[in-house]
Scaffold this active site. Structure first.
Site, PDB file in Angstrom:
ATOM      1  N   ASP A  43       0.778  -1.247   0.000  1.00  0.00           N
ATOM      2  CA  ASP A  43       0.000   0.000   0.000  1.00  0.00           C
ATOM      3  C   ASP A  43       0.804   1.289   0.000  1.00  0.00           C
ATOM      4  O   ASP A  43       0.217   2.357   0.026  1.00  0.00           O
ATOM      5  CB  ASP A  43      -0.961   0.000   1.195  1.00  0.00           C
ATOM      6  CG  ASP A  43      -2.288   0.677   0.866  1.00  0.00           C
ATOM      7  OD1 ASP A  43      -2.516   0.981  -0.317  1.00  0.00           O
ATOM      8  OD2 ASP A  43      -3.085   0.902   1.781  1.00  0.00           O
ATOM      9  N   HIS A 331       2.280   4.280   5.803  1.00  0.00           N
ATOM     10  CA  HIS A 331       1.954   4.910   4.516  1.00  0.00           C
ATOM     11  C   HIS A 331       0.782   5.883   4.600  1.00  0.00           C
ATOM     12  O   HIS A 331       0.475   6.552   3.606  1.00  0.00           O
ATOM     13  CB  HIS A 331       1.676   3.843   3.452  1.00  0.00           C
ATOM     14  CG  HIS A 331       0.454   3.025   3.738  1.00  0.00           C
ATOM     15  ND1 HIS A 331       0.522   1.829   4.400  1.00  0.00           N
ATOM     16  CD2 HIS A 331      -0.844   3.212   3.444  1.00  0.00           C
ATOM     17  CE1 HIS A 331      -0.703   1.322   4.494  1.00  0.00           C
ATOM     18  NE2 HIS A 331      -1.547   2.146   3.935  1.00  0.00           N
TER      19      HIS A 331
END
Length: 931
Positions: A43, A331
């Site tokens: 991700d 992230h």
């Protein structure tokens, strides 16, 4: 039909970056006895080649990645290159190779992983059956329970997707992930997935005519099966360059920025979203590193119970700081793509750790410089020069009060491996003070008024005191600020010049002020003359004394948008300049620092930006070669909704819209501006550095103190985004806009250089260029600043303490050899470990630099790493023993499996450290005071 082995894995995600990965790996090993060797990162929004390098040197063998540009995926799939060996651009010996599996489709959830048709794959997401809380399939066809009467039809339909997916890869081993972000929250859901798939697998496996075998497995099972197949069958294409480490796959180099998932939707907005917290992240990182070094030095020099007690008692807070920093590398953390309340939690954790670390450092310096023999429960005599009152507030300088016949102690810690000569600054309440060094010798100093971002009150009433300090490598140095010290000249007041359309300008007391005449103004030091447009307060030109001049036209503007969000940058049209004529400009000139401060006039009553440009004097300092830019950014209030603020430097460098930006502060990547994609696709991450180079060797570099985004939209232009305020959600999962902007200061160090020897044309050279040695040093000074502390109470001038400093290194290290960290990896277990266990770790980096540029600022640069450094003689008054090379995550001492040269282990036994350019190496060792 093709034989296929299908491996399934559940969802598990760990995001640690850089050397905080070591903290996570050690936790895994200590807690469950597991050392990972496969990376699962589906991700992150684009991928850096630095992560591939770090993982390889940590002992990882394989990586799995997902989010790369959809057109790139198509191209790689066309040639069956979705599995490849990732190699670094400088590596000619295949030592950095790591095997990578790239997922082929739009997303990583069940509808987008079994094959190319999500409407079919969704039918095999059994958590979407009736009775579960997940949404039904948006394509209208939903999963049904597998039974004897439908198992054949269902199994063949699923197997058809697997076969279609397998055509994108070379081998007969196929990976099918099964899950997403919010799965497996109940046993019933897990049972539904397992039982239904097991029935499908049983059917497939019991029918040899299908030529397929399907089974559940881990990521390790997949990569092991694939490698065993690759050992049996060579899948190499004719003329393909591969790797000796795993045969049958191409080797690729480079990175995966900027990511787009569809159409013109480039994820370049997150490079800048929440820049305030990106800056706090960098401050926590450098403060943690400095604390780690102090912690290790304390324990190394004093291995006795009475002085081990406090550091080891602080161990749990040190560990918490490591983990809070690591947590923010998620992230959706450092990227600025988390919800407001999550950002607040991140910010609070980082703020708490910053305070804890500064308290520890305040007490540690007393022991290290000999003011206290041991730690005790008494409050420290020192406090940090800068303080943050809240997690979301700018740091403020404490004002040093100088009273009659007293002095105030100021201590600086130098976290770098070279001696530091630097013009430093503190805030004082009164200007008539004197600076003295640790020997009570007079030091030349300069005083100027403190400025702030307030048009109605530019002067705070406090004063900035500058002097040139000299601090040993990784050491401490004390200075004194005194009032009425006989025989020393007081700090020299700066001369002020101003230009203002209003009549409200009031010259601060004790300073001489004069009005600027003409349309241009200049400041200069030994190396530069900077020319400014007085009407706008912007930089126009940089001239080098007796050499050349460069057009450097500064422009500040805003993009408007209706579609940008936390992830996406989607501007409407070109940027619009926001600076009008008639703002306030103040020039401050003195022997050590000259500054042009501008509070510009804009269409808004309160300007969203003010800025200062500074140059310094000071022999043997890096600063004298640097142009310092500080932008105070305040994109606050609805006036700035759906606005994105940038600064442009328009130069006369013919870079053909090619430039270079860094990856993780470790290496440079070549960037080229393409007409076929929109501006947002030509924006790239700028964690710490971007530069342009012309055909004549002229180079324009911008070092940044925090991560931002950068582009070169036209020849000779470098454009950097500073902040963005966005009303809308951009549909990528956040569910809100970005409206929690904070006032902040963005600092750049600009370097204008000319090379002294011929080089290849940078435009035609496909490989990234390297920074000059001076550029490396500039970046190190900006990202590893001095840490200052001031005594809480003044002392009488009649009482002059002995000279105090702390210098732990035997000598400064070579200028291209950087100590990434010096730490105790397991601080909470330090006292339990046997001294022979090598309780300390040194991590080195050998910088690679462009030798076609001279070593400016080299007066400090005594040597470079042409000869080995001996670990046994790095420290003064410390004996080093039990030194051995290890992986970067400290988990693997067999350096042969990490790609390092074979002689590494042998050299370490003799104490010799010889590191190739661009390499990182870690060494475990033991320290004890010399008898």
């Amino acid at each position: 039909m093709m034989n296929m082995q299908l491996q399934f894995i559940g969802w598990m995600l760990f995001h640690f970056q850089c050397f905080e990965i070591a903290e996570g790996n050690m936790w895994l090993n200590d807690t469950v006895g597991f050392i990972p060797k496969n990376s699962w990162a589906i991700d992150p929004f684009g991928y850096s080649a630095t992560m591939a390098y770090l993982l390889r040197r940590m002992g990882f063998e394989n990586m799995l990645i997902q989010r790369t540009h959809y057109e790139l995926k198509k191209e790689l799939a066309l040639h069956k290159n979705l599995e490849y060996v990732w190699r670094q651009t400088w590596d000619a010996d295949e030592t950095t190779d790591i095997f990578v599996h790239m997922m082929p489709f739009y997303s990583y959830d069940v509808p987008h992983t079994c094959g190319p048709e999500p409407a079919i794959c969704c039918q095999f997401d059994f958590a979407r059956m009736l009775g579960f809380s997940y949404e039904r399939c948006p394509w209208g066809q939903h999963p049904v329970q597998i039974k004897e009467e439908n198992v054949q039809e269902r199994a063949l339909k699923l197997l058809d997707q697997y076969r279609k997916k397998s055509t994108l890869y070379r081998t007969n081993t196929l990976l099918i992930p099964l899950g997403d972000d919010f799965r497996y929250v109940t046993n019933d859901e897990a049972e539904a997935q397992f039982k239904n798939y097991q029935l499908l697998f049983d059917y497939i496996n019991s029918n040899p005519s299908l030529n397929a075998e399907a089974k559940f497995g881990t990521l390790e099972d997949y990569f092991q099966t694939l490698r065993e197949e690759a050992d049996r069958i060579n899948y190499s294409s004719p003329g393909e360059g591969g790797s000796s480490q795993i045969v049958g796959f191409p080797s690729l180099s480079g990175d995966f920025f900027t990511y787009a998932d569809r159409q013109q939707d480039y994820w370049s907005g997150y490079y800048v979203s929440r820049p305030f917290f990106k800056a706090v992240d960098r401050v926590l990182e450098q403060t943690l590193r400095a604390t780690e070094i102090m912690f290790a030095l304390l324990l190394g020099y004093c291995q006795k119970p009475h002085c081990e007690r406090y550091p080891t008692g602080f161990a749990y807070k040190l560990t918490a700081a490591r983990r809070n920093l690591a947590l923010f590398q998620h992230h959706d953390g450092v990227t600025g793509t988390a919800k407001d309340h999550v950002v607040q939690d991140y910010g609070t954790r980082m703020h708490t750790s910053l305070q804890d670390l500064q308290i520890f450092m305040s007490k540690a310096i007393e022991v290290l410089i000999g003011m206290r023999e041991k730690f005790d429960q008494n409050v420290s005599q020192f406090e940090p020069i800068q303080v943050r009152n809240r997690y979301d507030a700018q740091p403020m300088y404490r004002a040093i009060s100088a009273h009659e016949d007293t002095s105030q102690s100021v201590v600086f810690f130098n976290p770098s491996e070279q001696k530091r000569e630097e013009v430093v600054m503190v805030i004082v309440n009164r200007p008539d003070v004197t600076v003295l060094d640790s020997n009570w010798t007079c030091v030349q100093s300069q005083v100027s008024p403190e400025l702030q971002h307030d048009r109605n009150k530019i002067f705070t009433g406090r004063h900035r005191l500058h002097w040139k300090a000299s601090i040993p490598a990784m050491g401490l140095q004390i200075y004194y600020i005194a009032k009425d010290f006989v025989g020393c000249e007081k700090a020299k007041p700066s001369k002020l010049k101003y230009s203002s359309k209003s009549n409200s300008f009031s010259c601060p007391t004790r300073y001489a002020c004069s009005k600027l005449e003409g349309d241009v103004a200049e400041i200069q030091n030994r190396h530069h003359i900077l020319t400014f447009d007085v009407q706008h307060g912007l930089l126009q030109k940089v001239s080098h004394i007796n050499v050349s001049q460069n057009l450097v036209h500064e422009e500040i503007g805003m993009y408007s948008t209706q579609e940008s969000g936390a992830y996406l940058f989607k501007p409407i049209g070109d940027v619009q300049p926001i600076i009008k004529t008639g703002g306030l400009i103040i020039i401050s000139e003195g022997p050590l620092m000259q500054e042009v401060y501008s509070y510009p006039r804009t269409e808004w009553e309160k300007s969203p930006i003010s800025h200062s440009t500074r140059i310094y004097n000071g022999d043997n300092t890096i600063q004298e070669f640097v142009i310092e830019k500080e932008y105070h950014v305040a994109l606050l209030g609805y006036d700035f909704n759906d606005k994105e603020l940038i600064v442009r430097y328009k130069t006369d460098i013919d870079n053909s819209r090619t430039f270079y930006s860094d990856l993780n502060g470790f290496q440079m990547s070549r960037r080229e501006t393409y007409d076929k994609i929109p501006l947002q696709g030509n924006y790239y991450p700028m964690p710490s550095l971007a530069f342009m180079q012309g055909s004549n060797g002229q180079r324009f570099s911008v070092h940044t103190r925090q991560s931002l985004g950068v582009a070169s939209p036209k020849d000779g232009w470098l454009e950097i985004m500073l902040d963005r305020r966005l009303v809308r959600d951009d549909g990528r999962g956040l569910g809100q806009g970005v409206l929690d902007n904070r006032a902040m200061n963005v600092i750049f160090h600009i370097l204008v250089e000319s090379n002294i020897s011929s080089t290849s044309n940078p435009i035609s050279n496909p490989l990234p260029l390297r920074p000059s040695l001076l550029s490396h040093l500039v970046g190190a000074h900006l990202n590893y600043p001095l840490h200052g502390f001031v005594a809480k109470k003044p002392q009488q001038l009649s009482v002059q303490p002995p000279s105090r400093s702390f210098s732990p290194l035997a000598a400064s290290l070579p200028c291209d050899l950087h100590i990434v960290n010096f730490k105790v990896p397991r601080p909470s277990k330090y006292s339990w470990q046997v001294p022979g266990d090598s309780r300390f770790v040194l991590i080195f980096q050998r910088r690679d630099w462009d030798s076609s540029y001279c070593r400016k600022g080299r007066s400090q640069c005594i040597s470079v790493s042409d000869e080995p450094v001996n670990l046994f003689f790095i420290f003064k008054d410390l004996t080093v023993s039990n030194a051995r090379a290890t992986s970067l995550n400290l988990m693997n001492d067999d350096t042969g499996v990490l790609g390092y040269p074979e002689q590494l282990g042998e050299n370490t036994q003799e104490g010799h450290v010889m590191i190739s350019p661009m390499e990182l190496q870690a060494y475990k060792l033991e320290l004890r005071p010399k008898q």
